[in-house]
Design an enzyme around this catalytic site. Structure first.
Site, PDB file in Angstrom:
ATOM      1  N   GLY A   1      12.813  -0.269  15.698  1.00  0.00           N
ATOM      2  CA  GLY A   1      13.701   1.196  16.758  1.00  0.00           C
ATOM      3  C   GLY A   1      12.858   2.470  16.785  1.00  0.00           C
ATOM      4  O   GLY A   1      12.934   2.873  17.943  1.00  0.00           O
TER       5      GLY A   1
ATOM      6  N   GLU B   1      12.120   7.806  12.085  1.00  0.00           N
ATOM      7  CA  GLU B   1      13.423   6.720  12.314  1.00  0.00           C
ATOM      8  C   GLU B   1      13.916   7.038  13.867  1.00  0.00           C
ATOM      9  O   GLU B   1      13.797   8.124  14.275  1.00  0.00           O
ATOM     10  CB  GLU B   1      14.432   7.035  11.250  1.00  0.00           C
ATOM     11  CG  GLU B   1      14.443   5.928  10.256  1.00  0.00           C
ATOM     12  CD  GLU B   1      15.033   4.622  10.954  1.00  0.00           C
ATOM     13  OE1 GLU B   1      14.785   4.523  12.089  1.00  0.00           O
ATOM     14  OE2 GLU B   1      15.767   3.829  10.047  1.00  0.00           O
ATOM     15  N   ASP B   2      14.429   6.102  14.364  1.00  0.00           N
ATOM     16  CA  ASP B   2      15.368   6.104  15.643  1.00  0.00           C
ATOM     17  C   ASP B   2      16.623   6.921  15.441  1.00  0.00           C
ATOM     18  O   ASP B   2      16.888   7.796  16.089  1.00  0.00           O
ATOM     19  CB  ASP B   2      15.448   4.666  16.245  1.00  0.00           C
ATOM     20  CG  ASP B   2      15.981   3.644  15.320  1.00  0.00           C
ATOM     21  OD1 ASP B   2      16.459   3.889  14.255  1.00  0.00           O
ATOM     22  OD2 ASP B   2      16.323   2.555  15.856  1.00  0.00           O
TER      23      ASP B   2
ATOM     24  N   ASP C   1      22.479   6.867  10.814  1.00  0.00           N
ATOM     25  CA  ASP C   1      23.743   6.398  10.842  1.00  0.00           C
ATOM     26  C   ASP C   1      24.437   6.388   9.609  1.00  0.00           C
ATOM     27  O   ASP C   1      24.656   7.573   9.187  1.00  0.00           O
ATOM     28  CB  ASP C   1      23.751   5.124  11.587  1.00  0.00           C
ATOM     29  CG  ASP C   1      25.004   4.567  12.030  1.00  0.00           C
ATOM     30  OD1 ASP C   1      25.702   5.282  12.567  1.00  0.00           O
ATOM     31  OD2 ASP C   1      25.375   3.447  11.930  1.00  0.00           O
TER      32      ASP C   1
ATOM     33  N   LYS D   1      23.798  10.768  13.656  1.00  0.00           N
ATOM     34  CA  LYS D   1      25.088  10.554  13.970  1.00  0.00           C
ATOM     35  C   LYS D   1      25.867  10.721  12.641  1.00  0.00           C
ATOM     36  O   LYS D   1      26.228   9.871  11.740  1.00  0.00           O
ATOM     37  CB  LYS D   1      25.353   8.998  14.044  1.00  0.00           C
ATOM     38  CG  LYS D   1      25.811   8.661  15.550  1.00  0.00           C
ATOM     39  CD  LYS D   1      26.378   7.258  15.365  1.00  0.00           C
ATOM     40  CE  LYS D   1      25.486   6.392  16.507  1.00  0.00           C
ATOM     41  NZ  LYS D   1      26.054   5.078  16.455  1.00  0.00           N
TER      42      LYS D   1
ATOM     43  N   PHE E   1      28.162   3.818  19.932  1.00  0.00           N
ATOM     44  CA  PHE E   1      26.788   2.931  20.109  1.00  0.00           C
ATOM     45  C   PHE E   1      25.680   3.323  21.111  1.00  0.00           C
ATOM     46  O   PHE E   1      26.127   2.981  22.295  1.00  0.00           O
ATOM     47  CB  PHE E   1      27.148   1.483  19.905  1.00  0.00           C
ATOM     48  CG  PHE E   1      26.096   0.665  19.300  1.00  0.00           C
ATOM     49  CD1 PHE E   1      25.627   0.482  18.024  1.00  0.00           C
ATOM     50  CD2 PHE E   1      25.164  -0.123  20.468  1.00  0.00           C
ATOM     51  CE1 PHE E   1      24.774  -0.301  17.415  1.00  0.00           C
ATOM     52  CE2 PHE E   1      24.176  -0.932  19.761  1.00  0.00           C
ATOM     53  CZ  PHE E   1      24.044  -0.926  18.410  1.00  0.00           C
ATOM     54  N   VAL E   2      24.479   3.626  20.735  1.00  0.00           N
ATOM     55  CA  VAL E   2      23.508   3.947  21.796  1.00  0.00           C
ATOM     56  C   VAL E   2      22.378   3.116  21.729  1.00  0.00           C
ATOM     57  O   VAL E   2      22.097   2.285  20.986  1.00  0.00           O
ATOM     58  CB  VAL E   2      23.133   5.707  21.576  1.00  0.00           C
ATOM     59  CG1 VAL E   2      24.154   6.439  21.680  1.00  0.00           C
ATOM     60  CG2 VAL E   2      22.495   5.628  20.079  1.00  0.00           C
TER      61      VAL E   2
ATOM     62  N   ASP F   1      18.143  -0.715  20.228  1.00  0.00           N
ATOM     63  CA  ASP F   1      18.683  -1.915  20.692  1.00  0.00           C
ATOM     64  C   ASP F   1      19.894  -2.164  20.424  1.00  0.00           C
ATOM     65  O   ASP F   1      20.726  -1.673  19.681  1.00  0.00           O
ATOM     66  CB  ASP F   1      17.796  -3.006  20.160  1.00  0.00           C
ATOM     67  CG  ASP F   1      18.277  -3.416  18.541  1.00  0.00           C
ATOM     68  OD1 ASP F   1      18.207  -2.420  17.874  1.00  0.00           O
ATOM     69  OD2 ASP F   1      18.599  -4.576  18.613  1.00  0.00           O
TER      70      ASP F   1
ATOM     71  N   ARG G   1      15.445  -1.884  24.594  1.00  0.00           N
ATOM     72  CA  ARG G   1      14.609  -1.032  23.908  1.00  0.00           C
ATOM     73  C   ARG G   1      13.876  -0.348  24.740  1.00  0.00           C
ATOM     74  O   ARG G   1      13.303   0.725  24.587  1.00  0.00           O
ATOM     75  CB  ARG G   1      13.814  -1.585  22.729  1.00  0.00           C
ATOM     76  CG  ARG G   1      14.652  -2.278  21.662  1.00  0.00           C
ATOM     77  CD  ARG G   1      13.566  -2.872  20.594  1.00  0.00           C
ATOM     78  NE  ARG G   1      13.952  -3.837  19.587  1.00  0.00           N
ATOM     79  CZ  ARG G   1      14.674  -3.299  18.578  1.00  0.00           C
ATOM     80  NH1 ARG G   1      14.881  -2.126  18.467  1.00  0.00           N
ATOM     81  NH2 ARG G   1      15.154  -4.131  17.776  1.00  0.00           N
TER      82      ARG G   1
HETATM   83  P1  IMP Z   1      21.808   3.219   8.709  1.00  0.00           P
HETATM   84  O1  IMP Z   1      21.414   2.179   7.594  1.00  0.00           O
HETATM   85  O2  IMP Z   1      23.309   2.715   9.083  1.00  0.00           O
HETATM   86  O3  IMP Z   1      21.695   4.599   8.731  1.00  0.00           O
HETATM   87  O4  IMP Z   1      21.206   2.294  10.136  1.00  0.00           O
HETATM   88  C1  IMP Z   1      20.000   2.707  10.530  1.00  0.00           C
HETATM   89  C2  IMP Z   1      19.707   1.581  11.461  1.00  0.00           C
HETATM   90  O5  IMP Z   1      20.641   0.910  12.390  1.00  0.00           O
HETATM   91  C3  IMP Z   1      19.044   2.398  12.657  1.00  0.00           C
HETATM   92  O6  IMP Z   1      17.533   2.458  12.517  1.00  0.00           O
HETATM   93  C4  IMP Z   1      19.060   1.590  13.920  1.00  0.00           C
HETATM   94  O7  IMP Z   1      18.093   0.384  13.943  1.00  0.00           O
HETATM   95  C5  IMP Z   1      20.565   1.000  13.551  1.00  0.00           C
HETATM   96  N1  IMP Z   1      21.474   1.673  14.255  1.00  0.00           N
HETATM   97  C6  IMP Z   1      22.317   2.487  14.036  1.00  0.00           C
HETATM   98  N2  IMP Z   1      23.185   3.159  14.863  1.00  0.00           N
HETATM   99  C7  IMP Z   1      22.603   2.614  15.848  1.00  0.00           C
HETATM  100  C8  IMP Z   1      23.256   2.747  17.597  1.00  0.00           C
HETATM  101  O8  IMP Z   1      24.078   3.726  17.862  1.00  0.00           O
HETATM  102  N3  IMP Z   1      22.624   1.848  18.241  1.00  0.00           N
HETATM  103  C9  IMP Z   1      21.437   1.308  18.054  1.00  0.00           C
HETATM  104  N4  IMP Z   1      20.865   0.808  16.742  1.00  0.00           N
HETATM  105  C10 IMP Z   1      21.530   1.701  15.727  1.00  0.00           C
HETATM  106 MG    MG Z   2      18.226  -1.956  15.296  1.00  0.00          MG
END
Ligand code: IMP
Ligand code: MG
Length: 179
Positions: free
Chosen positions: A43, A98-99, A102, A130, A151-152, A158, A164
Protein backbone atom coordinates in the site's frame (compact mmCIF):
# COMPACT_ATOMS: atom_id res chain seq x y z
CA UNK A 1 -12.23 2.25 -13.03
CA UNK A 2 -13.46 5.83 -12.49
CA UNK A 3 -17.06 4.62 -12.64
CA UNK A 4 -16.44 2.65 -9.40
CA UNK A 5 -15.54 5.84 -7.50
CA UNK A 6 -18.17 7.64 -5.43
CA UNK A 7 -16.09 10.72 -4.65
CA UNK A 8 -12.54 12.05 -4.65
CA UNK A 9 -11.39 12.64 -1.07
CA UNK A 10 -7.85 13.91 -1.68
CA UNK A 11 -6.97 15.21 -5.13
CA UNK A 12 -3.70 14.70 -6.97
CA UNK A 13 -2.69 18.32 -6.26
CA UNK A 14 -3.52 18.05 -2.59
CA UNK A 15 -1.52 14.82 -2.32
CA UNK A 16 1.46 16.51 -3.97
CA UNK A 17 1.38 19.37 -1.43
CA UNK A 18 0.84 17.02 1.52
CA UNK A 19 3.76 14.74 0.62
CA UNK A 20 6.08 17.66 -0.13
CA UNK A 21 5.38 19.12 3.31
CA UNK A 22 6.11 15.79 5.01
CA UNK A 23 9.38 15.44 3.06
CA UNK A 24 10.51 18.90 4.14
CA UNK A 25 9.65 18.19 7.76
CA UNK A 26 11.49 14.84 7.72
CA UNK A 27 14.53 16.40 6.03
CA UNK A 28 14.75 18.98 8.84
CA UNK A 29 14.17 16.51 11.68
CA UNK A 30 16.61 13.85 10.46
CA UNK A 31 19.52 16.10 9.49
CA UNK A 32 22.76 14.39 10.61
CA UNK A 33 20.96 11.13 11.44
CA UNK A 34 21.29 7.70 9.82
CA UNK A 35 17.85 7.63 8.21
CA UNK A 36 16.35 4.38 6.94
CA UNK A 37 12.92 4.59 5.32
CA UNK A 38 10.99 1.35 5.72
CA UNK A 39 8.07 0.99 3.35
CA UNK A 40 5.33 -1.43 4.29
CA UNK A 41 4.26 -3.22 1.10
CA UNK A 42 2.25 -2.89 -0.96
CA UNK A 43 0.00 0.00 0.00
CA UNK A 44 2.77 2.51 0.72
CA UNK A 45 4.78 2.19 -2.50
CA UNK A 46 3.29 5.19 -4.29
CA UNK A 47 3.63 7.35 -1.18
CA UNK A 48 7.17 6.08 -0.56
CA UNK A 49 8.26 6.76 -4.14
CA UNK A 50 7.05 10.36 -3.91
CA UNK A 51 8.13 10.98 -0.31
CA UNK A 52 11.74 9.86 -0.81
CA UNK A 53 12.13 12.36 -3.64
CA UNK A 54 10.91 15.12 -1.34
CA UNK A 55 13.61 14.23 1.22
CA UNK A 56 16.84 16.08 0.49
CA UNK A 57 19.16 14.49 3.07
CA UNK A 58 21.01 11.14 2.69
CA UNK A 59 18.77 8.15 3.39
CA UNK A 60 18.46 4.45 2.70
CA UNK A 61 15.32 2.51 1.88
CA UNK A 62 14.07 -0.97 2.67
CA UNK A 63 10.82 -2.89 2.33
CA UNK A 64 8.80 -5.24 4.41
CA UNK A 65 5.57 -7.07 3.76
CA UNK A 66 3.08 -8.32 6.30
CA UNK A 67 -0.32 -9.84 5.84
CA UNK A 68 -3.21 -8.33 7.74
CA UNK A 69 -6.17 -7.69 5.50
CA UNK A 70 -6.30 -10.14 2.62
CA UNK A 71 -8.96 -8.87 0.26
CA UNK A 72 -11.40 -7.80 2.95
CA UNK A 73 -12.26 -4.48 4.51
CA UNK A 74 -11.41 -5.22 8.12
CA UNK A 75 -8.24 -6.25 9.94
CA UNK A 76 -8.19 -9.88 11.02
CA UNK A 77 -5.86 -9.08 13.92
CA UNK A 78 -3.46 -11.77 12.85
CA UNK A 79 -0.29 -10.24 11.40
CA UNK A 80 2.29 -12.37 9.64
CA UNK A 81 5.65 -11.41 8.08
CA UNK A 82 5.78 -12.24 4.39
CA UNK A 83 8.97 -10.34 3.57
CA UNK A 84 11.45 -9.16 6.17
CA UNK A 85 13.91 -6.26 5.83
CA UNK A 86 17.14 -6.82 3.85
CA UNK A 87 19.16 -4.53 6.14
CA UNK A 88 20.32 -4.74 9.72
CA UNK A 89 18.66 -1.79 11.47
CA UNK A 90 20.91 -1.66 14.54
CA UNK A 91 21.86 1.98 15.20
CA UNK A 92 19.68 3.24 12.35
CA UNK A 93 17.02 5.91 12.63
CA UNK A 94 14.10 3.98 11.24
CA UNK A 95 11.10 5.78 9.78
CA UNK A 96 8.27 3.42 8.92
CA UNK A 97 6.32 4.62 5.88
CA UNK A 98 2.70 3.44 5.83
CA UNK A 99 -0.29 4.13 3.61
CA UNK A 100 -2.93 4.28 6.35
CA UNK A 101 -3.16 3.86 10.10
CA UNK A 102 -6.49 2.17 10.76
CA UNK A 103 -7.01 -0.21 13.71
CA UNK A 104 -3.28 0.14 14.44
CA UNK A 105 -2.74 -3.62 14.71
CA UNK A 106 -0.34 -3.89 11.78
CA UNK A 107 1.90 -1.02 12.87
CA UNK A 108 2.00 -1.95 16.52
CA UNK A 109 3.15 -5.43 15.53
CA UNK A 110 5.83 -4.06 13.19
CA UNK A 111 7.04 -1.53 15.77
CA UNK A 112 7.38 -4.13 18.49
CA UNK A 113 9.31 -6.40 16.21
CA UNK A 114 11.67 -3.63 15.10
CA UNK A 115 12.20 -2.35 18.66
CA UNK A 116 13.75 -5.70 19.52
CA UNK A 117 16.43 -5.13 16.85
CA UNK A 118 18.11 -2.16 18.59
CA UNK A 119 17.42 0.65 16.16
CA UNK A 120 18.56 4.09 17.35
CA UNK A 121 15.01 5.31 16.91
CA UNK A 122 11.75 4.16 15.37
CA UNK A 123 9.08 6.56 14.19
CA UNK A 124 6.02 6.32 11.97
CA UNK A 125 5.06 8.35 8.93
CA UNK A 126 1.59 7.62 7.59
CA UNK A 127 -0.04 9.24 4.60
CA UNK A 128 -3.53 8.77 6.04
CA UNK A 129 -4.82 8.42 9.58
CA UNK A 130 -8.27 7.08 10.47
CA UNK A 131 -8.28 7.69 14.24
CA UNK A 132 -11.94 6.73 14.69
CA UNK A 133 -11.06 3.12 13.90
CA UNK A 134 -8.19 2.69 16.35
CA UNK A 135 -8.22 -0.51 18.45
CA UNK A 136 -4.61 -0.45 19.61
CA UNK A 137 -3.01 2.57 21.26
CA UNK A 138 -0.59 3.84 18.63
CA UNK A 139 0.02 7.22 17.03
CA UNK A 140 2.03 8.32 14.02
CA UNK A 141 4.79 10.92 14.31
CA UNK A 142 4.09 12.27 10.82
CA UNK A 143 0.56 12.33 9.39
CA UNK A 144 -0.35 13.46 5.89
CA UNK A 145 -4.12 13.73 6.24
CA UNK A 146 -6.73 12.61 8.73
CA UNK A 147 -9.59 10.83 6.94
CA UNK A 148 -13.12 9.96 8.06
CA UNK A 149 -14.25 6.42 8.77
CA UNK A 150 -14.75 5.43 5.12
CA UNK A 151 -12.98 2.81 3.05
CA UNK A 152 -10.59 4.63 0.71
CA UNK A 153 -8.66 3.53 -2.36
CA UNK A 154 -6.06 4.95 -4.73
CA UNK A 155 -2.49 6.30 -4.50
CA UNK A 156 -1.35 2.80 -3.46
CA UNK A 157 -4.39 1.80 -1.40
CA UNK A 158 -6.40 -1.13 -2.70
CA UNK A 159 -9.64 -2.96 -2.52
CA UNK A 160 -9.10 -6.61 -3.49
CA UNK A 161 -5.72 -5.54 -4.97
CA UNK A 162 -7.39 -3.09 -7.37
CA UNK A 163 -7.40 0.74 -7.61
CA UNK A 164 -3.79 1.18 -6.38
CA UNK A 165 -2.97 3.02 -9.60
CA UNK A 166 -5.52 5.82 -9.15
CA UNK A 167 -3.60 9.11 -8.84
CA UNK A 168 -5.94 10.42 -6.10
CA UNK A 169 -7.49 9.03 -2.90
CA UNK A 170 -11.18 8.32 -3.28
CA UNK A 171 -14.14 6.49 -1.80
CA UNK A 172 -15.57 3.47 -3.60
CA UNK A 173 -19.25 3.19 -4.43
CA UNK A 174 -20.81 0.94 -1.78
CA UNK A 175 -22.14 -1.50 -4.40
CA UNK A 176 -18.55 -2.40 -5.34
CA UNK A 177 -17.82 -4.09 -2.04
CA UNK A 178 -21.23 -5.39 -1.06
CA UNK A 179 -21.73 -7.37 -4.25
P1 IMP B 1 -4.57 -1.73 10.58
O1 IMP B 1 -3.75 -2.87 11.07
O2 IMP B 1 -6.03 -1.93 10.85
O3 IMP B 1 -4.10 -0.38 11.08
O4 IMP B 1 -4.52 -1.78 9.01
C1 IMP B 1 -3.58 -1.18 8.24
C2 IMP B 1 -3.64 -1.70 6.82
O5 IMP B 1 -4.97 -2.01 6.40
C3 IMP B 1 -3.18 -0.62 5.89
O6 IMP B 1 -1.80 -0.68 5.69
C4 IMP B 1 -3.98 -0.90 4.64
O7 IMP B 1 -3.29 -1.80 3.80
C5 IMP B 1 -5.25 -1.53 5.12
N1 IMP B 1 -6.38 -0.54 5.18
C6 IMP B 1 -6.94 0.01 6.28
N2 IMP B 1 -7.92 0.88 5.97
C7 IMP B 1 -7.95 0.90 4.62
C8 IMP B 1 -8.75 1.65 3.67
O8 IMP B 1 -9.62 2.49 3.98
N3 IMP B 1 -8.49 1.39 2.36
C9 IMP B 1 -7.54 0.51 1.93
N4 IMP B 1 -6.77 -0.19 2.78
C10 IMP B 1 -6.98 0.00 4.11
MG1 MG C 1 -4.17 -3.29 1.79
Amino acid sequence: MMSDIDKVLISKDELRKTVKKLGEQISRDYKGKDLLLVSVLKGSIVFMADLMRDIDIPCRIDFMAVSSYGSGLKSSGAVRIIKDLDNNIEGKDVLIVEDILDSGKTLSYICEMLYARNAASIRICTLLDKPERREVEINADYIGKVVPNEFVVGYGLDYDELYRNLPFVGVLKPEIYVK
